[in-house]
Write a protein that holds these residues in place. Structure first.
Motif, PDB file in Angstrom:
ATOM      1  N   ALA A 130      23.928  22.344  70.440  1.00 12.13           N
ATOM      2  CA  ALA A 130      24.471  22.541  69.091  1.00 12.13           C
ATOM      3  C   ALA A 130      24.456  21.241  68.295  1.00 12.13           C
ATOM      4  O   ALA A 130      24.160  21.239  67.094  1.00 12.13           O
ATOM      5  CB  ALA A 130      25.894  23.083  69.179  1.00 12.13           C
ATOM      6  N   ILE A 131      24.764  20.115  68.953  1.00 13.50           N
ATOM      7  CA  ILE A 131      24.730  18.820  68.265  1.00 13.50           C
ATOM      8  C   ILE A 131      23.321  18.538  67.761  1.00 13.50           C
ATOM      9  O   ILE A 131      23.121  18.080  66.631  1.00 13.50           O
ATOM     10  CB  ILE A 131      25.204  17.699  69.208  1.00 13.50           C
ATOM     11  N   ALA A 132      22.331  18.809  68.604  1.00 12.81           N
ATOM     12  CA  ALA A 132      20.946  18.521  68.236  1.00 12.81           C
ATOM     13  C   ALA A 132      20.411  19.503  67.207  1.00 12.81           C
ATOM     14  O   ALA A 132      19.779  19.109  66.225  1.00 12.81           O
ATOM     15  CB  ALA A 132      20.065  18.545  69.492  1.00 12.81           C
ATOM     16  N   ALA A 191      21.447  31.493  81.906  1.00 17.02           N
ATOM     17  CA  ALA A 191      21.192  30.599  83.038  1.00 17.02           C
ATOM     18  C   ALA A 191      19.917  30.975  83.772  1.00 17.02           C
ATOM     19  O   ALA A 191      19.113  30.103  84.137  1.00 17.02           O
ATOM     20  CB  ALA A 191      22.393  30.625  83.987  1.00 17.02           C
ATOM     21  N   ASN A 192      19.711  32.247  84.005  1.00 16.21           N
ATOM     22  CA  ASN A 192      18.530  32.680  84.752  1.00 16.21           C
ATOM     23  C   ASN A 192      17.239  32.544  83.947  1.00 16.21           C
ATOM     24  O   ASN A 192      16.154  32.416  84.522  1.00 16.21           O
ATOM     25  CB  ASN A 192      18.695  34.136  85.206  1.00 16.21           C
ATOM     26  N   ASN A 193      17.353  32.550  82.619  1.00 19.57           N
ATOM     27  CA  ASN A 193      16.169  32.425  81.770  1.00 19.57           C
ATOM     28  C   ASN A 193      15.907  30.991  81.324  1.00 19.57           C
ATOM     29  O   ASN A 193      14.920  30.736  80.619  1.00 19.57           O
ATOM     30  CB  ASN A 193      16.311  33.312  80.527  1.00 19.57           C
ATOM     31  N   GLY A 194      16.774  30.061  81.693  1.00 17.80           N
ATOM     32  CA  GLY A 194      16.615  28.684  81.236  1.00 17.80           C
ATOM     33  C   GLY A 194      16.780  28.556  79.732  1.00 17.80           C
ATOM     34  O   GLY A 194      16.015  27.859  79.070  1.00 17.80           O
ATOM     35  N   GLN A 195      17.801  29.230  79.194  1.00 18.53           N
ATOM     36  CA  GLN A 195      18.034  29.219  77.752  1.00 18.53           C
ATOM     37  C   GLN A 195      19.482  28.865  77.452  1.00 18.53           C
ATOM     38  O   GLN A 195      20.364  28.958  78.307  1.00 18.53           O
ATOM     39  CB  GLN A 195      17.718  30.594  77.137  1.00 18.53           C
ATOM     40  N   MET A 196      19.712  28.477  76.191  1.00 20.43           N
ATOM     41  CA  MET A 196      21.061  28.241  75.713  1.00 20.43           C
ATOM     42  C   MET A 196      21.623  29.543  75.116  1.00 20.43           C
ATOM     43  O   MET A 196      20.881  30.449  74.766  1.00 20.43           O
ATOM     44  CB  MET A 196      21.066  27.145  74.646  1.00 20.43           C
ATOM     45  N   ILE A 197      22.947  29.600  74.999  1.00 18.71           N
ATOM     46  CA  ILE A 197      23.588  30.797  74.445  1.00 18.71           C
ATOM     47  C   ILE A 197      23.104  31.052  73.029  1.00 18.71           C
ATOM     48  O   ILE A 197      22.897  32.205  72.626  1.00 18.71           O
ATOM     49  CB  ILE A 197      25.119  30.659  74.478  1.00 18.71           C
ATOM     50  N   ALA A 198      22.886  30.000  72.256  1.00 16.78           N
ATOM     51  CA  ALA A 198      22.411  30.156  70.881  1.00 16.78           C
ATOM     52  C   ALA A 198      21.021  30.774  70.838  1.00 16.78           C
ATOM     53  O   ALA A 198      20.659  31.420  69.850  1.00 16.78           O
ATOM     54  CB  ALA A 198      22.411  28.809  70.161  1.00 16.78           C
ATOM     55  N   GLU A 199      20.237  30.567  71.883  1.00 15.18           N
ATOM     56  CA  GLU A 199      18.900  31.174  71.935  1.00 15.18           C
ATOM     57  C   GLU A 199      18.979  32.633  72.355  1.00 15.18           C
ATOM     58  O   GLU A 199      18.129  33.439  71.961  1.00 15.18           O
ATOM     59  CB  GLU A 199      18.017  30.390  72.901  1.00 15.18           C
ATOM     60  N   ILE A 200      19.989  32.976  73.145  1.00  9.46           N
ATOM     61  CA  ILE A 200      20.171  34.358  73.565  1.00  9.46           C
ATOM     62  C   ILE A 200      20.766  35.193  72.429  1.00  9.46           C
ATOM     63  O   ILE A 200      20.325  36.297  72.128  1.00  9.46           O
ATOM     64  CB  ILE A 200      21.103  34.427  74.803  1.00  9.46           C
ATOM     65  N   SER A 201      21.794  34.620  71.767  1.00  6.96           N
ATOM     66  CA  SER A 201      22.484  35.339  70.694  1.00  6.96           C
ATOM     67  C   SER A 201      22.994  34.336  69.672  1.00  6.96           C
ATOM     68  O   SER A 201      24.097  33.790  69.825  1.00  6.96           O
ATOM     69  CB  SER A 201      23.640  36.176  71.270  1.00  6.96           C
ATOM     70  N   ALA A 202      22.201  34.096  68.642  1.00  5.71           N
ATOM     71  CA  ALA A 202      22.524  33.067  67.652  1.00  5.71           C
ATOM     72  C   ALA A 202      23.802  33.383  66.880  1.00  5.71           C
ATOM     73  O   ALA A 202      24.519  32.478  66.467  1.00  5.71           O
ATOM     74  CB  ALA A 202      21.362  32.878  66.679  1.00  5.71           C
ATOM     75  N   GLY A 203      24.088  34.655  66.670  1.00  7.96           N
ATOM     76  CA  GLY A 203      25.256  35.024  65.880  1.00  7.96           C
ATOM     77  C   GLY A 203      26.492  35.331  66.699  1.00  7.96           C
ATOM     78  O   GLY A 203      27.494  35.796  66.147  1.00  7.96           O
ATOM     79  N   HIS A 204      26.443  35.095  68.005  1.00  5.47           N
ATOM     80  CA  HIS A 204      27.580  35.427  68.870  1.00  5.47           C
ATOM     81  C   HIS A 204      28.762  34.506  68.606  1.00  5.47           C
ATOM     82  O   HIS A 204      28.604  33.353  68.212  1.00  5.47           O
ATOM     83  CB  HIS A 204      27.158  35.333  70.338  1.00  5.47           C
ATOM     84  N   THR A 241      30.658  33.047  70.704  1.00  7.40           N
ATOM     85  CA  THR A 241      30.639  31.880  71.591  1.00  7.40           C
ATOM     86  C   THR A 241      29.714  30.801  71.042  1.00  7.40           C
ATOM     87  O   THR A 241      29.994  29.609  71.184  1.00  7.40           O
ATOM     88  CB  THR A 241      30.199  32.287  73.008  1.00  7.40           C
ATOM     89  N   THR A 242      28.624  31.190  70.407  1.00 15.28           N
ATOM     90  CA  THR A 242      27.724  30.217  69.786  1.00 15.28           C
ATOM     91  C   THR A 242      28.453  29.428  68.712  1.00 15.28           C
ATOM     92  O   THR A 242      28.302  28.211  68.598  1.00 15.28           O
ATOM     93  CB  THR A 242      26.496  30.932  69.189  1.00 15.28           C
ATOM     94  N   GLU A 243      29.268  30.112  67.917  1.00 18.95           N
ATOM     95  CA  GLU A 243      30.065  29.443  66.890  1.00 18.95           C
ATOM     96  C   GLU A 243      31.092  28.508  67.526  1.00 18.95           C
ATOM     97  O   GLU A 243      31.369  27.425  66.991  1.00 18.95           O
ATOM     98  CB  GLU A 243      30.766  30.487  66.023  1.00 18.95           C
ATOM     99  N   MET A 244      31.637  28.890  68.671  1.00 16.67           N
ATOM    100  CA  MET A 244      32.588  28.022  69.371  1.00 16.67           C
ATOM    101  C   MET A 244      31.924  26.720  69.823  1.00 16.67           C
ATOM    102  O   MET A 244      32.516  25.641  69.714  1.00 16.67           O
ATOM    103  CB  MET A 244      33.180  28.744  70.587  1.00 16.67           C
TER     104      MET A 244
END
Length: 422
Positions: free
Chosen positions: A183-185, A372-385, A387-390
């Motif tokens: 998120a910082i980046a 975790a299993n896909n090697g992705q961040m939560i923002a990549e899985i669900s940008a509007g979730h 938790t992403t905002e958190m």
């Protein structure tokens, strides 16, 4: 120290001679945004961006001068360096006053102007301008001005170290660290690096889907070789603004270190990266204690149970006693709401710690497991979730950008938001 460019005929003659390039130290990995009024200045800045000494800097050029800068930063964080071109005298002072109201603390400002006057110079000094360069300028003038901001003896290191540690094993501290760094980046556009300090079992390489042949172990086992060039070769690029200093995650060595083993690595990273996120393993040793105490900001990740409460309290007490002149550490609760698991509620947890958590992240095994299993961040899985905002909110607090500026909504914004939710 603010330099004031005065060019008489003799100085212009000297400027035409081959420059002493060895006196210009390379700039660290900083973000630079230039707002130009003329095509000639824009071309000079563009050429400067291709110079080897600005090779690590992230340079962006826009037209429109100070007016465009003011509008741009009403809804976006400011970079490490802003370069402004102006052809007036009154406009620049009034414009700087407006820019100050939307500018983040610590941002350096370089002004390119055409007025060679000591009164103007004094006013610029009073407003905190870092450098004033007389136009017309060449690429080397831009390189020298930006690099000197960070090579001067009195210049402060630009790197901010953020340490993330779990109050107990298995609370998801590494996952939080990696997503916050993302998120910082991505959202704050800060060049960042994640240093995975769990050399035996680190998961940063898996979470970012990276398998670099080298990493932090090469640096810690070769302390005499550590410098900016060596560290730069060990970094693995994850995104445009995010790099990884990966752990080997192998058991062919025993990773026992002295308390100062990572000092040279952290010091070097400070000079080249605006933001360093340390993923500190859940263990207690001289070097983990030193890494926590020496960090600029600290995030403790805990789950809402008794053991986590005790450990969080112990870490809080230690850090507040060891860092009396720093702000207290921050903490967040993770894995909140596990079905059928008795939990300590947020209010009781906060009362015992004498501090509110900056976030309470709900238990969501489906989303976190998929990421975790896909090697992705939560923002990549669900940008509007949610938790992403958190994660973005945590990133803002840790980087000192808790009041991130947002675009002003129109009168129709509430209606539009309601329609989107349907």
């Amino acid at each position: 120290m603010i330099s004031y460019a005065r060019q008489n005929s003799e100085e212009k003659l000297e400027a035409a001679l081959p420059p002493a390039e060895d006196h210009i130290a390379p700039a660290p990995r900083v973000s630079v945004q230039a707002f130009c009024d003329t095509v000639e200045t824009a071309a000079a800045v563009q050429s400067a961006g291709e110079d080897r000494r600005l090779g690590k800097a992230h340079l962006k050029i826009q037209m429109g001068g100070i007016g465009a800068a003011i509008e741009a930063y009403r809804s976006a964080p400011t970079p490490n360096v802003i370069v402004l071109e102006t052809d007036g005298r009154t406009d620049i002072l009034a414009g700087l006053d407006q820019l100050a109201s939307v500018c983040d603390p610590g941002t350096r400002v370089v002004v390119i102007g055409r007025v060679n006057d000591v009164t103007l110079y004094r006013e610029l000094v009073r407003r905190g301008v870092s450098d004033y360069v007389i136009a017309p300028i060449g690429a080397l003038d831009v390189v020298r001005s930006i690099c000197n901001l960070f090579s001067a003896p009195e210049a402060k290191s630009v790197g901010r170290i953020i340490a993330v540690v779990g109050a107990k094993g298995g609370v998801g501290a590494s996952t939080i660290a990696h997503n916050v760094a993302f998120a910082i980046a991505r959202d704050l556009a800060m060049d960042s690096v994640v240093a995975d300090l769990d050399l035996a079992f680190g998961t940063a390489g898996l979470d970012y889907n990276q398998d670099p042949p080298q990493g932090i172990a090469d640096a810690v086992f070769s302390p005499d070789r550590v410098d900016t060039g060596f560290i730069d070769r060990l970094l693995s690029k994850c995104t445009d603004h995010l790099s990884l200093l990966a752990a080997p995650a192998t058991l062919d060595k025993v990773y026992d270190f002295g308390a100062e083993a990572f000092d040279s690595i952290f010091d070097t990273l400070r000079t080249t990266m605006p933001c360093i996120v340390l993923d500190i393993p859940h263990q207690w040793s001289g070097w983990t204690r030193r890494a926590l105490i020496s960090a600029d900001d600290i995030l403790i990740v805990a789950s809402p149970d008794l053991a986590n409460l005790r450990n969080t309290k112990n870490i809080f007490d230690l850090l507040k006693a060891s860092r009396p002149n720093d702000r207290p550490p921050l903490y967040c609760l993770n894995q909140v709401g596990v079905p059928k698991r008795p939990e300590i509620n947020v209010g009781e947890f906060a009362k015992a710690i004498e501090s509110q958590p900056i976030a309470s992240i709900p238990f969501d095994p489906q989303m976190f497991g998929s990421a975790a299993n896909n090697g992705q961040m939560i923002a990549e899985i669900s940008a509007g979730h949610r938790t992403t905002e958190m994660f973005l909110q945590i990133a803002q607090r840790l980087t000192g950008r808790s009041e991130t500026k947002k675009p002003r909504g129109s009168l129709l914004s509430p209606l539009i938001n309601k329609l989107r939710k349907k």
